[in-house]
Enzyme design. Structure first.
Site, PDB file in Angstrom:
ATOM      1  N   HIS A  57      39.501 -22.191  45.876  1.00  0.00           N
ATOM      2  CA  HIS A  57      38.580 -21.094  46.147  1.00  0.00           C
ATOM      3  C   HIS A  57      38.966 -20.429  47.466  1.00  0.00           C
ATOM      4  O   HIS A  57      39.660 -21.023  48.299  1.00  0.00           O
ATOM      5  CB  HIS A  57      37.139 -21.611  46.229  1.00  0.00           C
ATOM      6  CG  HIS A  57      36.554 -21.958  44.905  1.00  0.00           C
ATOM      7  ND1 HIS A  57      35.201 -22.156  44.716  1.00  0.00           N
ATOM      8  CD2 HIS A  57      37.123 -22.137  43.675  1.00  0.00           C
ATOM      9  CE1 HIS A  57      34.966 -22.442  43.448  1.00  0.00           C
ATOM     10  NE2 HIS A  57      36.123 -22.449  42.805  1.00  0.00           N
ATOM     11  N   GLU A  59      37.346 -19.856  50.154  1.00  0.00           N
ATOM     12  CA  GLU A  59      36.928 -20.580  51.354  1.00  0.00           C
ATOM     13  C   GLU A  59      37.883 -21.734  51.668  1.00  0.00           C
ATOM     14  O   GLU A  59      38.262 -21.946  52.827  1.00  0.00           O
ATOM     15  CB  GLU A  59      35.510 -21.134  51.170  1.00  0.00           C
ATOM     16  CG  GLU A  59      34.449 -20.081  50.887  1.00  0.00           C
ATOM     17  CD  GLU A  59      34.190 -19.903  49.405  1.00  0.00           C
ATOM     18  OE1 GLU A  59      35.185 -19.755  48.649  1.00  0.00           O
ATOM     19  OE2 GLU A  59      33.013 -19.902  48.997  1.00  0.00           O
ATOM     20  N   CYS A  87      29.877 -22.047  46.716  1.00  0.00           N
ATOM     21  CA  CYS A  87      29.407 -23.048  45.758  1.00  0.00           C
ATOM     22  C   CYS A  87      29.194 -24.377  46.481  1.00  0.00           C
ATOM     23  O   CYS A  87      29.415 -24.496  47.698  1.00  0.00           O
ATOM     24  CB  CYS A  87      30.429 -23.217  44.630  1.00  0.00           C
ATOM     25  SG  CYS A  87      32.003 -23.924  45.190  1.00  0.00           S
ATOM     26  N   CYS A  90      32.508 -25.728  48.152  1.00  0.00           N
ATOM     27  CA  CYS A  90      32.909 -25.027  49.369  1.00  0.00           C
ATOM     28  C   CYS A  90      31.897 -25.238  50.491  1.00  0.00           C
ATOM     29  O   CYS A  90      32.275 -25.328  51.664  1.00  0.00           O
ATOM     30  CB  CYS A  90      33.104 -23.537  49.074  1.00  0.00           C
ATOM     31  SG  CYS A  90      34.488 -23.208  47.963  1.00  0.00           S
TER      32      CYS A  90
END
Length: 373
Positions: A57, A59, A87, A90
Site C-alpha cells: 500500500h 503508506e 486500513c 497501514c
C-alpha cells in the site's frame, strides 16, 4: 495555525500527485508521503498489483523508504500524509513506526481504521498514540478515486462484447460451430439485463419481414433443430428466430445450478422478444416448453405484438448436431435443472389451449401466417 494548514495542503498535494501515478499504472489511486522536519523523506503509491504484494500500500511503501533514509525503523519525529484513510494494516504500521502525526484525505467507509470502521488511534490500550486527523483535500482525493473506479467500470462494460465470457460459464469454441444453410445465420446478444453478462445465441433468417416466427427448443435439443425450418420460413417471407436457452446450444453455459430458474429464463426471452423489430410475433415450441413460453409472454409490452402460439413435436436431429454443443459441465447443469422446473410448472398450471401443427409443420405454418390478418 495558518502556516500549518498551508504546509498540510502542500504535502497532501504531493501525495495526490503520487496517487495519480498509481492510477496511470492501473493501481487504486492512493498516494502517501512521509515528512521529517519539513522535508519529504519517503514517497509511495499503491503497488499491490505491480509487486504482487498485498502489503504494498502507498503508506507502507512510503514508510519503508523513510526508514531507509533515516536508517531507523522508528520514525518518531515524522508525519505521514496519505490521500485515503488508512486500513487496519497501514494504521498498525503507522503506530508501530511511532509516527508523530497522521493526516489523511478522503474517508474510507468500508475499511478505514482511523475513525470510519474503527479507530486504532483512539484505543487507550495501545502503548503509543499517533495524532490522527482527516479531511484534508478530501474532495480532491475522493474525486481521484471516483474517477478511477468509474473508468474501470466503463472498461469492464466495454469488454463485455459478444466475445466476453464470464469466469463462471463455459462456451463451445467457435471453430466447432456448424455451418448453417444459405440465408441462416447466428446472432449474439449479451447486453440484456436478465443475461447478467452471459451470451445468448439466436439462429436467425429473413429478419426484414413483418412477421417473426420464434421457435423454442426442448431441453434435449438446441436451435440447430430448426436450421432447415428457418430457411423454409425465410423463403416464404417470414422472419425466423430460434434462441438457445442459456445453458444450451451455442449460448453460454453457467456452471452453477442456482442460475437456472424459470423466471430468469423467461426474463431473458421477454427482453429478447421486446427488442425484435417485427410487428407480429408467433411462438412455435414443443408442448413441454409451454409453461416457459407463457411466462415469457406475460410482459405487457408484448401483448399487442404476440399473435399466436403453436405446438409441434420435437424435431429429429442428426446425432452429430445433437451432441455437438454438449461436451461440458455447464450444459449438464442446465440439463439437470430445467426439465424438472418445466415439469413442475406444467403440473401446477392449466395447459394452454395451443393448436398443434402435426406432420411437417413449417408449410402449414407459412400458409397460416400468409392468410390476411
Amino acid at each position: 495555525m495558518t502556516a500549518q494548514v498551508g504546509t498540510d495542503l502542500g504535502f497532501m498535494q504531493q501525495a495526490l500527485d503520487l496517487a495519480c501515478l498509481a492510477a496511470q499504472a492501473g493501481e487504486v489511486p492512493v498516494g502517501a508521503v512521509v515528512v521529517h522536519q519539513g522535508q519529504v523523506i519517503g514517497r509511495g503509491h499503491n503497488q499491490t498489483l505491480a509487486q504482487h504484494d498485498i502489503t504494498a500500500h502507498a503508506e507502507i511503501v512510503a514508510l519503508r523508504q523513510a526508514a531507509v533514509f533515516l536508517g531507523n525503523h522508528r520514525l518518531d519525529d515524522c508525519e505521514l500524509f496519505v490521500t485515503l484513510e488508512p486500513c487496519l494494516m497501514c494504521s498498525g504500521a503507522v503506530m508501530g513506526a511511532r509516527l508523530r502525526r497522521l493526516v489523511w484525505g478522503a474517508a474510507e467507509p468500508k475499511s478505514g481504521a482511523a475513525g470510519s470502521v474503527l479507530n486504532v488511534f483512539a484505543d487507550d490500550r495501545l502503548n503509543h498514540h499517533t495524532a490522527a486527523s482527516g479531511g484534508v483535500m478530501a474532495d480532491e482525493c475522493g474525486a481521484a478515486l471516483q474517477q478511477f473506479f468509474q473508468a474501470r467500470r466503463q472498461a469492464q462494460a466495454s469488454e463485455r462484447s459478444a466475445h466476453y465470457l464470464r469466469e463462471d460459464a463455459l462456451r463451445l469454441p467457435s471453430a466447432l460451430s456448424p455451418r448453417w444453410p444459405d440465408g441462416v445465420q447466428s446472432l449474439w446478444l449479451n447486453t440484456l439485463p436478465a443475461l447478467d453478462g452471459h451470451r445468448l445465441h439466436v439462429l436467425a433468417a429473413g429478419q426484414g419481414a413483418d412477421t417473426a416466427v420464434m421457435a423454442l427448443h426442448s431441453p434435449g435439443q438446441w436451435s440447430a433443430a430448426y436450421a432447415d425450418a428457418a430457411r423454409q420460413c425465410a423463403n416464404q417471407g417470414l422472419a425466423f428466430y430460434a434462441p438457445d436457452l442459456i445453458g444450451f446450444g451455442l449460448s453460454d453455459k453457467p456452471k452453477k445450478l442456482a442460475w437456472h430458474t424459470l423466471d430468469r429464463h423467461a426474463a431473458v426471452l421477454a427482453e429478447w422478444m421486446a427488442g425484435l423489430p417485427q410487428r407480429r410475433l408467433v411462438w412455435v415450441a414443443p408442448a413441454r416448453m409451454s409453461a416457459l413460453v407463457e411466462r415469457a409472454s406475460h410482459a405487457a409490452s408484448l401483448a399487442h405484438r404476440l399473435h399466436a402460439s403453436w405446438c409441434i413435436t420435437e424435431p429429429v436431429m442428426a446425432p452429430d448436431l445433437l451432441d455437438l454443443p454438449y461436451p461440458d459441465a455447464g450444459h449438464r447443469v442446465a440439463l439437470r435443472v430445467l426439465p424438472g422446473l418445466l415439469d413442475k410448472a406444467t403440473d401446477q398450471a392449466q395447459a394452454p389451449a395451443w393448436p398443434s401443427l402435426g406432420g411437417e409443420p413449417w408449410p402449414q405454418l407459412c400458409a397460416l401466417l400468409a392468410a390476411p390478418h
